[in-house]
Scaffold this motif. Structure first.
Motif: not given
Length: 451
Positions: A84-85, A98-101, A386-388, A393-395
């Motif tokens: 996915t990424y 998911a959680f930031g920098k 978290v990302l789900r 919308h991300i494939p």
């Protein structure tokens, strides 16, 4: 571009969702790469520690089967994240999204000061244990050999010496040959019935699994190739399942060989178990031969870890101003000289720490790295949830089977292993966590510098 992707770019981390690697790997290629990454030097060291904490042979062998199951659960979770990424930053990028920098920074800091450098020192101790079977350099021989290996390989990387394909193939061949020899010898010779050692206690399972999963470590890196598999929907899960099954079979056979050839007590009491098995079968020449093969193989693994770790630290230097010295690049040799020097210095300090620690150097490095390793593994698994939720919308070319049960089970396993490593691995575990926490002031300093 979404607002979130725009924010990530503005923070200095370029989004690579639109630039994925070209799919070029077939099903068989994927299996070969994953198996090659996972089977490393640890399998020549950890079986003795597993046997020492198991109490009987059935428990020891069962732990290796369980390790394969746990690894498969984790690999399936990472398979979804990686497809996915797709990003060269791996965990760093998943945690960033998911959680930031801030969390991503702490992961990069932990990788530089604990996880990657601890792995370098750990491999150096394995090299030292087997090199000492060839020529012992006094009471601290493994540490001396380990420090020399780190210094030499770091220096070669600074000069710009690159690993050739032929050299890599030879190192891999040495590792495979060593494994096959140990398995063959252990299964063919017989010894007295295995003696029982200290019975398994409730706390031993956590310790056993920490050592077992250390040997299975590497599939999190292997999952990154998912972006390059031709038919990722069909072959991602198949390649992971087949790879873990092959690795589990090899690990079961080599541990069965140790137990059959040396017995449980002989395996548990060994400092270089493969060498001791070959010494039992063929005398000193057998021990020297296998020690040489393993030492050479371990040098290759150490060099690869030094190489990849330096590149990660170089990226940290580019993203965060206070680590700018890490981004110094030597154009003449095409190497990150600042990152290599810093990494080498930290690794040498860890070798010194492992030398004076109450446990032996290898165990001390496991203590130091295990809690941090499992903490960030846990965060990565949580990042999947978290990302789900945040980015539906991300494939997702590959989705973890039986969601949410599979990642939830893996999270629970990570929590248990984090608990076990904190509770049972000694002062080294607290030291590793303290080093990670020490990065928090640097994080606030970075924020103040940007204001």
């Amino acid at each position: 571009m979404s607002q979130r992707e725009h924010n990530l770019n503005r923070e200095g981390i370029a989004s690579s969702i639109a630039t994925t690697p070209k799919p070029a790997l077939a099903f068989g290629d994927a299996i070969a790469i994953i198996v090659g990454i996972v089977i490393g030097a640890g399998i020549f060291e950890t079986p003795a520690l597993v046997a020492a904490n198991s109490g009987n042979g059935a428990v020891a062998l069962g732990a290796w089967v369980l390790g394969g199951i746990v690894s498969l659960l984790g690999a399936l979770c990472y398979g979804e994240l990686a497809t996915t990424y797709p990003h060269t930053g791996g965990n760093y990028y998943y945690l960033l999204r998911a959680f930031g920098k801030s969390v991503a920074f702490l992961f990069a800091w932990a990788r530089m000061t604990v996880v990657q450098t601890g792995s370098i020192a750990l491999l150096a101790f394995v090299f030292g244990d087997y090199a000492s079977q060839l020529w012992r350099l006094g009471a601290y021989s493994p540490s001396v050999y380990g420090a020399l290996a780190i210094a030499l390989l770091t220096g070669l990387n600074i000069i710009g010496v690159q690993q050739s394909k032929i050299a890599q193939n030879l190192l891999t061949a040495a590792k495979v040959l060593g494994l096959l020899l140990v398995v063959g010898v252990g299964l063919l010779i017989t010894t007295s019935p295995p003696q029982q050692i200290t019975p398994t206690t409730e706390s031993s399972l956590g310790i056993v699994m920490i050592f077992v999963l250390l040997s299975y470590g590497g599939w999190s890196e292997a999952a990154y190739i998912s972006a390059e598999i031709r038919n990722v929907r069909r072959d991602m899960a198949r390649s992971l399942v087949w790879s873990i099954c092959i690795i589990s079979t090899i690990y079961l056979l080599i541990n069965l060989a140790y137990l059959r050839g040396l017995g449980l007590s002989g395996t548990a009491g060994s400092e270089a178990v493969a060498a001791d098995l070959m010494r039992y079968a063929f005398g000193t020449p057998g021990a020297v031969f296998i020690s040489f093969l393993i030492a050479i193989s371990t040098l290759g693994a150490t060099n690869a870890t030094i190489f990849t770790g330096a590149r990660t630290n170089y990226a940290l230097g580019r993203d965060f101003a206070q680590f700018k010295f890490l981004s110094k690049w030597r154009n003449n040799g095409n190497t990150p000289i600042g990152a290599l020097l810093a990494q080498g210095a930290i690794s040498l300090v860890l070798v010194l720490g492992g030398t004076i620690a109450p446990r032996n150097g290898f165990e001390a490095m496991v203590d130091y790295t295990a809690p941090v390793f499992w903490f960030f593994f846990l965060l990565s698994a949580i990042a999947l949830f978290v990302l789900r939720q945040r980015e539906p919308h991300i494939p997702r070319p590959f989705q973890v089977p039986f969601y949410p049960l599979t990642p939830l089970l893996f999270c629970l396993i990570c929590i248990y292993l984090l608990y076990s490593s904190l509770t049972y691995t000694g002062v080294g575990a607290l030291l590793g966590l303290f080093v990670v926490i020490s990065g928090i002031p640097l994080l606030f300093w970075n924020r103040n510098q940007q204001v």
